[in-house]
Scaffold this active site. Structure first.
Site, PDB file in Angstrom:
ATOM      1  N   CYS A   1      64.460  47.614 -32.740  1.00  0.00           N
ATOM      2  CA  CYS A   1      63.967  46.882 -31.978  1.00  0.00           C
ATOM      3  C   CYS A   1      63.708  47.588 -30.676  1.00  0.00           C
ATOM      4  CB  CYS A   1      65.826  46.330 -31.873  1.00  0.00           C
ATOM      5  SG  CYS A   1      65.248  45.101 -30.253  1.00  0.00           S
ATOM      6  N   HIS A   2      62.643  46.825 -30.048  1.00  0.00           N
ATOM      7  CA  HIS A   2      62.470  47.689 -28.404  1.00  0.00           C
ATOM      8  C   HIS A   2      63.164  48.066 -27.539  1.00  0.00           C
ATOM      9  CE1 HIS A   2      58.154  48.390 -26.566  1.00  0.00           C
ATOM     10  NE2 HIS A   2      58.978  48.962 -25.613  1.00  0.00           N
ATOM     11  N   THR A   3      64.278  47.565 -28.043  1.00  0.00           N
ATOM     12  CA  THR A   3      65.166  48.130 -26.653  1.00  0.00           C
ATOM     13  C   THR A   3      66.046  48.921 -26.880  1.00  0.00           C
ATOM     14  OG1 THR A   3      65.923  45.288 -26.952  1.00  0.00           O
ATOM     15  CG2 THR A   3      67.276  46.944 -25.470  1.00  0.00           C
TER      16      THR A   3
ATOM     17  N   ARG B   1      79.841  44.480 -20.384  1.00  0.00           N
ATOM     18  CA  ARG B   1      79.698  45.613 -19.291  1.00  0.00           C
ATOM     19  C   ARG B   1      79.811  46.939 -20.308  1.00  0.00           C
ATOM     20  NH1 ARG B   1      84.903  43.401 -19.020  1.00  0.00           N
ATOM     21  NH2 ARG B   1      86.191  44.942 -19.129  1.00  0.00           N
TER      22      ARG B   1
ATOM     23  N   HIS C   1      70.998  49.004 -33.154  1.00  0.00           N
ATOM     24  CA  HIS C   1      71.625  47.898 -32.325  1.00  0.00           C
ATOM     25  C   HIS C   1      71.602  47.255 -33.710  1.00  0.00           C
ATOM     26  CE1 HIS C   1      68.568  46.807 -30.124  1.00  0.00           C
ATOM     27  NE2 HIS C   1      68.856  46.186 -30.285  1.00  0.00           N
ATOM     28  N   GLU C   2      70.625  47.201 -34.920  1.00  0.00           N
ATOM     29  CA  GLU C   2      70.114  46.396 -35.158  1.00  0.00           C
ATOM     30  C   GLU C   2      71.254  46.713 -36.295  1.00  0.00           C
ATOM     31  OE1 GLU C   2      65.981  45.048 -36.167  1.00  0.00           O
ATOM     32  OE2 GLU C   2      66.530  43.343 -34.291  1.00  0.00           O
TER      33      GLU C   2
ATOM     34  N   ARG D   1      57.597  44.043 -37.252  1.00  0.00           N
ATOM     35  CA  ARG D   1      59.359  45.104 -37.587  1.00  0.00           C
ATOM     36  C   ARG D   1      59.280  46.512 -38.286  1.00  0.00           C
ATOM     37  NH1 ARG D   1      62.103  44.362 -32.892  1.00  0.00           N
ATOM     38  NH2 ARG D   1      63.815  43.395 -33.117  1.00  0.00           N
TER      39      ARG D   1
ATOM     40  N   CYS E   1      79.265  36.930 -22.595  1.00  0.00           N
ATOM     41  CA  CYS E   1      80.693  37.505 -22.355  1.00  0.00           C
ATOM     42  C   CYS E   1      80.813  38.331 -21.265  1.00  0.00           C
ATOM     43  CB  CYS E   1      81.273  38.026 -23.923  1.00  0.00           C
ATOM     44  SG  CYS E   1      82.860  38.797 -23.893  1.00  0.00           S
TER      45      CYS E   1
ATOM     46  N   CYS F   1      84.443  38.754 -26.293  1.00  0.00           N
ATOM     47  CA  CYS F   1      86.759  38.671 -26.523  1.00  0.00           C
ATOM     48  C   CYS F   1      86.982  37.628 -26.263  1.00  0.00           C
ATOM     49  CB  CYS F   1      86.471  39.001 -25.012  1.00  0.00           C
ATOM     50  SG  CYS F   1      86.234  37.643 -23.909  1.00  0.00           S
TER      51      CYS F   1
ATOM     52  N   CYS G   1      87.009  35.038 -22.220  1.00  0.00           N
ATOM     53  CA  CYS G   1      86.138  35.645 -20.303  1.00  0.00           C
ATOM     54  C   CYS G   1      85.775  33.649 -20.228  1.00  0.00           C
ATOM     55  CB  CYS G   1      85.470  36.495 -20.034  1.00  0.00           C
ATOM     56  SG  CYS G   1      83.467  36.273 -21.320  1.00  0.00           S
TER      57      CYS G   1
ATOM     58  N   CYS H   1      82.670  33.221 -22.827  1.00  0.00           N
ATOM     59  CA  CYS H   1      82.608  32.474 -24.195  1.00  0.00           C
ATOM     60  C   CYS H   1      83.891  31.573 -24.448  1.00  0.00           C
ATOM     61  CB  CYS H   1      84.502  34.178 -24.582  1.00  0.00           C
ATOM     62  SG  CYS H   1      83.519  35.716 -25.235  1.00  0.00           S
TER      63      CYS H   1
ATOM     64  N   CYS I   1      69.645  41.023 -34.401  1.00  0.00           N
ATOM     65  CA  CYS I   1      68.681  40.935 -32.478  1.00  0.00           C
ATOM     66  C   CYS I   1      67.215  39.810 -32.744  1.00  0.00           C
ATOM     67  CB  CYS I   1      68.392  41.946 -32.261  1.00  0.00           C
ATOM     68  SG  CYS I   1      67.494  42.046 -30.666  1.00  0.00           S
TER      69      CYS I   1
HETATM   70  N1  NAD Z   1      66.994  39.422 -23.789  1.00  0.00           N
HETATM   71  C1  NAD Z   1      68.032  40.442 -25.434  1.00  0.00           C
HETATM   72  O1  NAD Z   1      68.149  39.675 -25.526  1.00  0.00           O
HETATM   73  C2  NAD Z   1      66.428  40.878 -26.205  1.00  0.00           C
HETATM   74  C3  NAD Z   1      66.996  40.716 -27.062  1.00  0.00           C
HETATM   75  C4  NAD Z   1      66.244  42.438 -27.703  1.00  0.00           C
HETATM   76  C5  NAD Z   1      64.890  42.633 -27.135  1.00  0.00           C
HETATM   77  N2  NAD Z   1      64.309  42.362 -26.022  1.00  0.00           N
HETATM   78  C6  NAD Z   1      63.242  42.681 -25.595  1.00  0.00           C
HETATM   79  O2  NAD Z   1      62.732  41.599 -25.619  1.00  0.00           O
HETATM   80  C7  NAD Z   1      60.912  42.701 -25.917  1.00  0.00           C
HETATM   81  C8  NAD Z   1      60.150  42.620 -27.436  1.00  0.00           C
HETATM   82  O3  NAD Z   1      60.559  43.704 -28.177  1.00  0.00           O
HETATM   83  P1  NAD Z   1      60.688  43.677 -29.057  1.00  0.00           P
HETATM   84  O4  NAD Z   1      61.394  44.432 -30.331  1.00  0.00           O
HETATM   85  O5  NAD Z   1      59.545  42.485 -29.865  1.00  0.00           O
HETATM   86  O6  NAD Z   1      59.106  44.943 -29.030  1.00  0.00           O
HETATM   87  P2  NAD Z   1      57.188  45.075 -29.730  1.00  0.00           P
HETATM   88  O7  NAD Z   1      57.238  46.055 -29.203  1.00  0.00           O
HETATM   89  O8  NAD Z   1      58.022  44.781 -31.070  1.00  0.00           O
HETATM   90  O9  NAD Z   1      56.763  44.026 -29.884  1.00  0.00           O
HETATM   91  C9  NAD Z   1      55.817  43.759 -28.358  1.00  0.00           C
HETATM   92  C10 NAD Z   1      54.549  43.113 -28.598  1.00  0.00           C
HETATM   93  O10 NAD Z   1      53.873  42.460 -27.397  1.00  0.00           O
HETATM   94  C11 NAD Z   1      52.711  43.154 -27.383  1.00  0.00           C
HETATM   95  N3  NAD Z   1      52.214  43.240 -25.379  1.00  0.00           N
HETATM   96  C12 NAD Z   1      52.838  44.073 -24.571  1.00  0.00           C
HETATM   97  N4  NAD Z   1      52.159  44.180 -23.842  1.00  0.00           N
HETATM   98  C13 NAD Z   1      51.230  42.767 -23.740  1.00  0.00           C
HETATM   99  C14 NAD Z   1      51.075  41.942 -23.071  1.00  0.00           C
HETATM  100  N5  NAD Z   1      50.383  42.064 -21.337  1.00  0.00           N
HETATM  101  N6  NAD Z   1      50.260  40.474 -23.240  1.00  0.00           N
HETATM  102  C15 NAD Z   1      51.073  40.415 -24.898  1.00  0.00           C
HETATM  103  N7  NAD Z   1      50.763  41.344 -25.308  1.00  0.00           N
HETATM  104  C16 NAD Z   1      51.860  42.093 -24.985  1.00  0.00           C
HETATM  105  C17 NAD Z   1      52.620  44.347 -28.127  1.00  0.00           C
HETATM  106  O11 NAD Z   1      51.278  44.457 -28.724  1.00  0.00           O
HETATM  107  C18 NAD Z   1      54.153  43.806 -29.400  1.00  0.00           C
HETATM  108  O12 NAD Z   1      52.774  43.683 -30.295  1.00  0.00           O
HETATM  109  C19 NAD Z   1      61.373  44.143 -24.882  1.00  0.00           C
HETATM  110  O13 NAD Z   1      61.175  44.339 -24.742  1.00  0.00           O
HETATM  111  C20 NAD Z   1      62.781  44.188 -25.820  1.00  0.00           C
HETATM  112  O14 NAD Z   1      63.995  44.549 -25.052  1.00  0.00           O
HETATM  113  C21 NAD Z   1      65.237  41.587 -25.153  1.00  0.00           C
HETATM  114 ZN    ZN Z   2      67.473  43.938 -30.153  1.00  0.00          ZN
HETATM  115 ZN    ZN Z   3      83.834  37.209 -23.386  1.00  0.00          ZN
END
Ligand code: NAD
Ligand code: ZN
Ligand code: ZN
Length: 369
Positions: free
Chosen positions: A40-42, A109, A61-62, A362, A105, A91, A94, A97, A167
């Site tokens: 995952c990108h995170t 933190r 985390h996946e 992915r 949750c 938990c 909270c 939850c 995720c």
């Molecule tokens: N909110 C949440 O719960 C949560 C959970 C997981 C991941 N995320 C976040 O979601 C985002 C995406 O994660 P991912 O694993 O799919 O990433 P990834 O890198 O696999 O995919 C991102 C895509 O965005 C494209 N991109 C980049 N800039 C762009 C733009 N300006 N316009 C259009 N497309 C563009 C890239 O070419 C790529 O295909 C990350 O920031 C990640 O941290 C959030």
């Molecule tokens: Zn993730």
């Molecule tokens: Zn909780």
């Protein structure tokens, strides 16, 4: 016991494959063997310093694998169970939850704190304690994780595929289904077709959107979006805007979902100008913590536009992971097609380099033992 793991020894990575010492599970924890881990990108945000964390940490985390041992007080899981990780160690007590928002949750933190819920650590290396991303650290052969992060699954479900339901899949799917509240006939725009955005496309299709417009500068991503249910795909926000404008007679999109790699001001203002009166912008992608976004306040009020964040697709991780797996089992959602490349644990940095180069929807690690 010993485990090989991909560790970020300093803030801003890269991952180093290191042998760590792992102690057994304490109360409400389980020892697990990870067979697969999703990229995952995170975690990449941590590797390259976009977001801070308490180093050192095992990444990932996946994850999916098999439960090996349970700690005191664990009653609903047994050794031999197959499972997928859920990254919120909810938990159950909270305010969030209790109102069915386990994704929010208060235990959130702990996610980047580097400790377990009791404030101690299970991993050691180079003479000191080592944390784990989201208390999971799935880039490891084995790890000890909170029991509330274990989503047990039936044994006929392929662990190597459903690892991405930990995720990316529910986060993207829920961003469209829950956060954007997509309705039949809707016009939905998705910015960024990675592991999250491709599932926002699948979610929008599932919820009945009529026009699903994908935006990504990478041609391969646009092809994937069209194969997974997008009706149209464009390389730039401008082209998408022109298309949506002409196809809605200037009304605009019902929802714009932001799932780009890293949020910037531009993509938020593009999305905000794309939506109709009363429409919604869903910001699922992560930004640098210092980023401030700008939106026209006048338009916010007079066009009654909405902008919302979304964590884990605004769903309930355990429920939604199981739901997605049921949908997969019944052929209602595609997962196999989303895994572009597989890597060994040792090649985790290559996996992330490939993600940044736009080669993968992915990537998945296959972890040898
Ligand atoms: N909110 C949440 O719960 C949560 C959970 C997981 C991941 N995320 C976040 O979601 C985002 C995406 O994660 P991912 O694993 O799919 O990433 P990834 O890198 O696999 O995919 C991102 C895509 O965005 C494209 N991109 C980049 N800039 C762009 C733009 N300006 N316009 C259009 N497309 C563009 C890239 O070419 C790529 O295909 C990350 O920031 C990640 O941290 C959030
Ligand atoms: Zn993730
Ligand atoms: Zn909780």
């Amino acid at each position: 016991m010993k485990t090989r793991a991909a560790v970020m020894w300093n803030e801003g990575g890269p991952f180093e494959i290191s042998e760590l010492e792992l102690s057994g599970p304490s109360a409400d924890e389980v020892l697990v063997r990870f067979d697969y881990a999703g990229l995952c990108h995170t975690d990449e945000h941590m590797r390259n310093g976009d977001i801070g964390f308490a180093a050192p940490m095992v990444g990932g985390h996946e994850g999916s694998g098999v439960v090996e041992e349970i700690g005191p007080g664990v009653t609903h899981i047994k050794p031999g169970d197959h499972f997928v990780t859920s990254w919120m160690p909810y938990c159950g007590r909270c305010r969030f939850c209790l109102t069915g928002q386990t994704n929010l949750c208060d235990n959130g933190r702990f996610l980047m704190s580097g400790t377990m819920l009791d404030g101690t650590q299970r991993l050691t290396g180079r003479g000191a304690g080592v944390g784990a991303v989201d208390l999971l650290g799935t880039f490891s052969q084995w790890n000890v994780i909170p029991a509330s992060c274990v989503v047990t699954i039936e044994k006929h479900i392929p662990l190597d595929t459903v690892v991405i339901t930990a995720c990316g899949v529910p986060t993207g799917w829920g961003s469209a289904v829950y956060a954007a509240d997509t309705r039949p006939g809707d016009v939905t725009v998705v910015y960024g077709i990675g592991g999250i955005g491709i599932n926002a496309v699948q979610g929008a299709r599932h919820a009945g959107a009529d026009l699903i417009v994908a935006v990504d500068p990478v041609a391969f991503k646009r092809e994937m979006a069209l194969a997974m249910g997008a009706t149209n795909a464009f390389a730039s926000a401008e082209e998408a805007h022109e298309f949506v404008w002409s196809h809605t007679r200037g009304v605009g999109a019902d929802a714009a979902i932001i799932t780009v790699g890293l949020v910037d001001k531009q993509v938020v203002s593009d999305a905000f100008s794309m939506i109709r009166k009363g429409g919604v912008v869903v910001v699922t992608a992560v930004a640098n913590p210092d980023l401030l976004i700008e939106i026209p306040s006048f338009e916010l009020t007079l066009y009654q536009k909405r902008i919302t964040g979304s964590l884990f697709g605004s769903g309930n991780p355990h429920r939604d992971i199981r739901k997605i797996i049921e949908l997969y089992d019944r052929g209602q959602i595609k997962l196999d097609e989303l895994i572009t490349r597989r890597y060994s644990l040792d090649d985790v940095n290559t996996g992330y380099d490939d993600m940044l180069a736009g080669l993968n929807v992915r990537g998945v690690l296959e972890i040898a033992h």
